[in-house]
Design a protein around this motif. Structure first.
Motif, PDB file in Angstrom:
ATOM      1  N   CYS B  15     -51.075  11.846 -42.577  1.00  0.00           N
ATOM      2  CA  CYS B  15     -50.414  10.915 -42.797  1.00  0.00           C
ATOM      3  C   CYS B  15     -51.167   9.371 -42.822  1.00  0.00           C
ATOM      4  N   TYR B  28     -39.103  10.448 -29.206  1.00  0.00           N
ATOM      5  CA  TYR B  28     -38.809  11.510 -29.824  1.00  0.00           C
ATOM      6  C   TYR B  28     -39.168  12.350 -29.370  1.00  0.00           C
ATOM      7  N   ARG B  72     -35.084  20.656 -38.935  1.00  0.00           N
ATOM      8  CA  ARG B  72     -33.895  19.005 -39.286  1.00  0.00           C
ATOM      9  C   ARG B  72     -34.266  18.085 -38.848  1.00  0.00           C
ATOM     10  N   GLU B  73     -34.153  18.143 -37.216  1.00  0.00           N
ATOM     11  CA  GLU B  73     -33.996  16.838 -36.490  1.00  0.00           C
ATOM     12  C   GLU B  73     -35.172  15.829 -36.577  1.00  0.00           C
ATOM     13  N   ALA B  75     -37.229  16.284 -39.143  1.00  0.00           N
ATOM     14  CA  ALA B  75     -37.650  15.045 -40.814  1.00  0.00           C
ATOM     15  C   ALA B  75     -36.707  13.927 -41.188  1.00  0.00           C
ATOM     16  N   GLU B  76     -35.508  14.319 -40.180  1.00  0.00           N
ATOM     17  CA  GLU B  76     -34.137  12.617 -39.531  1.00  0.00           C
ATOM     18  C   GLU B  76     -34.706  11.622 -38.808  1.00  0.00           C
ATOM     19  N   GLU B  77     -35.104  12.514 -37.923  1.00  0.00           N
ATOM     20  CA  GLU B  77     -35.214  10.897 -37.411  1.00  0.00           C
ATOM     21  C   GLU B  77     -36.434  10.894 -36.605  1.00  0.00           C
ATOM     22  N   THR B  79     -39.933  11.226 -39.436  1.00  0.00           N
ATOM     23  CA  THR B  79     -40.416  10.937 -40.681  1.00  0.00           C
ATOM     24  C   THR B  79     -40.442   9.799 -41.125  1.00  0.00           C
ATOM     25  N   ASN B  80     -38.794   9.469 -41.293  1.00  0.00           N
ATOM     26  CA  ASN B  80     -39.125   8.330 -41.562  1.00  0.00           C
ATOM     27  C   ASN B  80     -40.145   7.511 -42.172  1.00  0.00           C
ATOM     28  N   GLY B  81     -40.037   6.611 -43.292  1.00  0.00           N
ATOM     29  CA  GLY B  81     -40.530   5.026 -42.937  1.00  0.00           C
ATOM     30  C   GLY B  81     -42.488   5.742 -42.398  1.00  0.00           C
TER      31      GLY B  81
END
Lengths: 293, 293, 293, 293
Positions: B15, B28, B72-73, B75-77, B79-81
């Motif tokens: 990234c 995480y 899933r988790e 991605a949500e918790e 990768t945001n931002g």
């Protein structure tokens, strides 16, 4: 290296491995708005092993006072709950290096030359020799040369070491033995623990005792090598930092082996010193972790 | 490798570099009680550059269902931002490798042999060749061999590639060109982007065109080499994974150069394939980041 | 190698150095209209040293009968006046090689494979193992496999060696120990003097005794190596033919070291065997002269 | 090298291969009671190829007058019937070496230092630079430094070369371009044919044009190298004497590549110069024969 070194710090950590170390450290650095430039880590075993970390980060505006604050804060906020050896080293202050040598110049010259060219993050504070032979070569680099002769008795040796200690007081973050042909006392070695680097020849198989190149020649080895290591009380058995070899053949004479051995020694020593100066080497018992590029 | 691979996962991240990535990821993983075994990271430039990370961690009891939840988790918790390319790869499921070859066996044999010995984290799903020559050698390893001849026209090539695609469907996480002497179509290359590894000879200076070993011999080179790279539409110009050379002299014939070239090719290819299979290689435009040991 | 081997002979000479050897040999070969293809020589010291020579020449039409004549004539016309060890070896008759192994396959496979590809000037006459493990791998190469188990007593060992000697009688110009994990008796070693090649791991510094890779790991070495040598009565101390090393880091496990050690072992052994088969190695006391390209 | 060089001569021969050359040469040397110390030879093809020979021999009492006699006699008694390029070089007279440089010091320093230590069989007669920058470094070695600036026009270049030729007249058996950043005219190159050695960087694949290290970095190469060669009219395409490479990774910056490139350049150049000075290099068209140890 053209990277700016202002306000740049290296954090070294050694501790028993346990979950949460990286989270604690990186969380703290993130809160401080530190910009992490490089980060390396190693665990000997995630369960019950030891954990090692090297972090290079940039904190805009950080000076020596700020660094002192950072150290206090880091101790309070991060190291709690971990049994941690750690240091925060300002990259903008080069380590002072004292070089000890005798009459042979190859390793000494390589270090002086690389320092002058900016390959080594260091200020060569002095060269000390038990012989006056290399004075001119050293002074040509505008580096102070001190002749500290060593007499035949143990008392003479202690006197000489005391003179060297006085010269180096506050002026030697690192001591490099560039073919210094005197055995150091245990007291001297302990005083500068993990801060003395030595170079010596190495062979496959090993030859113990006198005149190793002649014996390697007699044995017909096809490789000769060199080992750079931290000096401990056990002679030539301290933690290895770097090793390398060079190929030889039946047509090389003993003198050729010595000459090629000198070449491999100076390169191996220069790499080990460079890595130490860049805080890339962490000692783990009798081994080293070397975070090379 | 005797390390257990059960419940072990590798996280790869690419990234734009910005503060807080490591803190977010390690925070995480710490909350999940993951045990980090290895972690490597690289930034091309902390300001405006790109950031790369490889994390190997152990999560007791994790199976494929648990891994789906984790994805899933994550991605949500996490990768945001961040504008993040990432993958979570189960180490306990070896990647399937299809090997393409022609008549020359050295690179093929090295891969089959290392796979059999457990040096490569892979299941060799098949070998495909445009010649029947190496059938017995392959079948001795209990690996399926498919002869897919390629005719002289472009239409023939497409037909052959379609046959190969059908054979590999679901059975080829990685395709290795082990001296496969056919040029692949752009469509084929695009379908398996960053999943095809090729090996070719390399010289200093470079020789373009036919019969390179003869021309290297005529030029009197002192080194011959090999380059392993991902295949892109530009022939032999994809991201380099690994290179190496071997020393030659005036007394080596063209045939000697070919033989030594074959040796260096098989070793370079085997290393590149090993690193890919261990998720150590991340592509960055036309370059690679290789997190070697 | 595509060079024709018909009617090609290699002359090896060892003798005390003295003026006129080369003149005598080259004068004779010139009178015979021999076409010299390669020639190498070495003197340990022109005054009082030893002289070594390797000559490869082509004599149109020479067959085995002609070679016998040549040997008689050479003895009469050239060796007179010199105390000379010499041999004239027909290149068109490949040396027969017996390989001894136990359970580990890496060195064995490298030799079988290179022999099959024509990289080694040899006919692999048999593989003998004290375990049945590798039968299928060997027979896949159409090479006879003999299982000769070795019992626990010295009497058992002698019985096994007698069985091996019987198998090899007339079928083994060279014996290669490809990780054969049995110590041979002095009688066996003497019978095949300078005709047994062994490979073993080597470290800087050396580790004597059991479990060397674990000890190298504990010592934190940065290089691991291998040595190929002729077997003499002194275990692992015969004349060294070839050595090489590979770089390792703190992140390699003991198992990694073993795997990398296996790689370096098979390459070093293959080179040593190749040079022996091409008559490039002359033993000089406990050293070797190796006329490499 | 501690071998005495008095009365020692090196004979170099290049000629079409044909039977009898070695017999003629060795017969002659034997009649002269010469003591052959080293001898190397190479044939590109015994039938219709070219033959190369290097002989080092000792003739007690030989001085320069005796060498002149020897040359006359050799021409009459040996070279007859062969189309032979040959030279008889007195080892006791070191070749004079002129070094040309600009502002960068690494290659220059390596040569000065090795010369001073006796690693190179040479007398450094002068250093010429188009910049005054390195005067002090050179004069510290007690070697004359000449600043010969080069103006922007071709006429300026010719003027500068004329000044250099005058300085070197009778004082330069070998000219080494130690990162001399001026292109030489064809006339200059022809005048010193096979007597000018240059060093330049080399990459896999090759990069032509400006700023090669930046482009190598962008391409993500894993090796950077250097090539030492004789200078011919075709820029950077003369006969290669020596090449070598060093391993780099994704974490090396462009500046790191330049620094490592400088290291590999100085070592490759030093080896090439050493071999030339020891008469180990024979040019064969656009290739070299290098009789290394």
């Amino acid at each position: 290296m053209t990277e700016s070194k202002e306000s740049t710090v290296r954090l070294l950590i050694t501790c028993p491995d346990q979950p949460g170390i990286v989270a604690a450290v990186s969380g703290y650095l993130h809160r401080k708005n530190a910009n992490i430039i490089h980060s390396d880590q190693h665990s000997t075993d995630p369960e019950g092993g030891r954990f090692f970390m090297r972090n290079e980060f940039f904190l805009p505006g950080l000076d020596m006072d700020g660094l002192d604050d950072l150290r206090r804060e880091f101790a309070e906020e991060v190291t709690n709950g971990f049994v941690m050896d750690w240091s925060l080293n300002p990259v903008w202050i080069p380590k002072k290096m004292a070089i000890l040598c005798s009459k042979v110049d190859h390793a000494l010259m390589e270090l002086l030359w690389r320092s002058k060219r900016g390959d080594l993050e260091t200020e060569v504070s002095m060269v000390i020799s038990n012989h006056p032979t290399l004075r001119r070569e050293v002074e040509n680099f505008d580096v102070p040369f001190h002749h500290v002769p060593v007499g035949p008795t143990l008392r003479d040796k202690v006197t000489a070491e005391d003179a060297m200690i006085e010269l180096m007081e506050g002026n030697a973050d690192l001591i490099v033995l560039a073919r210094y042909m005197q055995i150091l006392t245990s007291d001297f070695v302990k005083r500068y623990e993990r801060r003395i680097i030595n170079i010596h020849h190495s062979f496959l198989p090993a030859f113990v005792g006198a005149d190793p190149y002649r014996r390697a020649h007699e044995r017909g080895v096809k490789l000769i090598g060199a080992t750079a290591h931290y000096v401990t009380e056990k002679l030539d058995e301290g933690p290895i930092i770097e090793q390398d070899v060079i190929r030889v053949t039946h047509s090389h004479t003993v003198d050729d082996l010595k000459r090629l051995g000198g070449d491999i020694e100076r390169h191996v020593l220069a790499r080990a010193v460079k890595w130490h100066l860049e805080d890339r080497v962490i000692v783990d018992g009798n081994k080293t972790i070397v975070f090379r590029r």
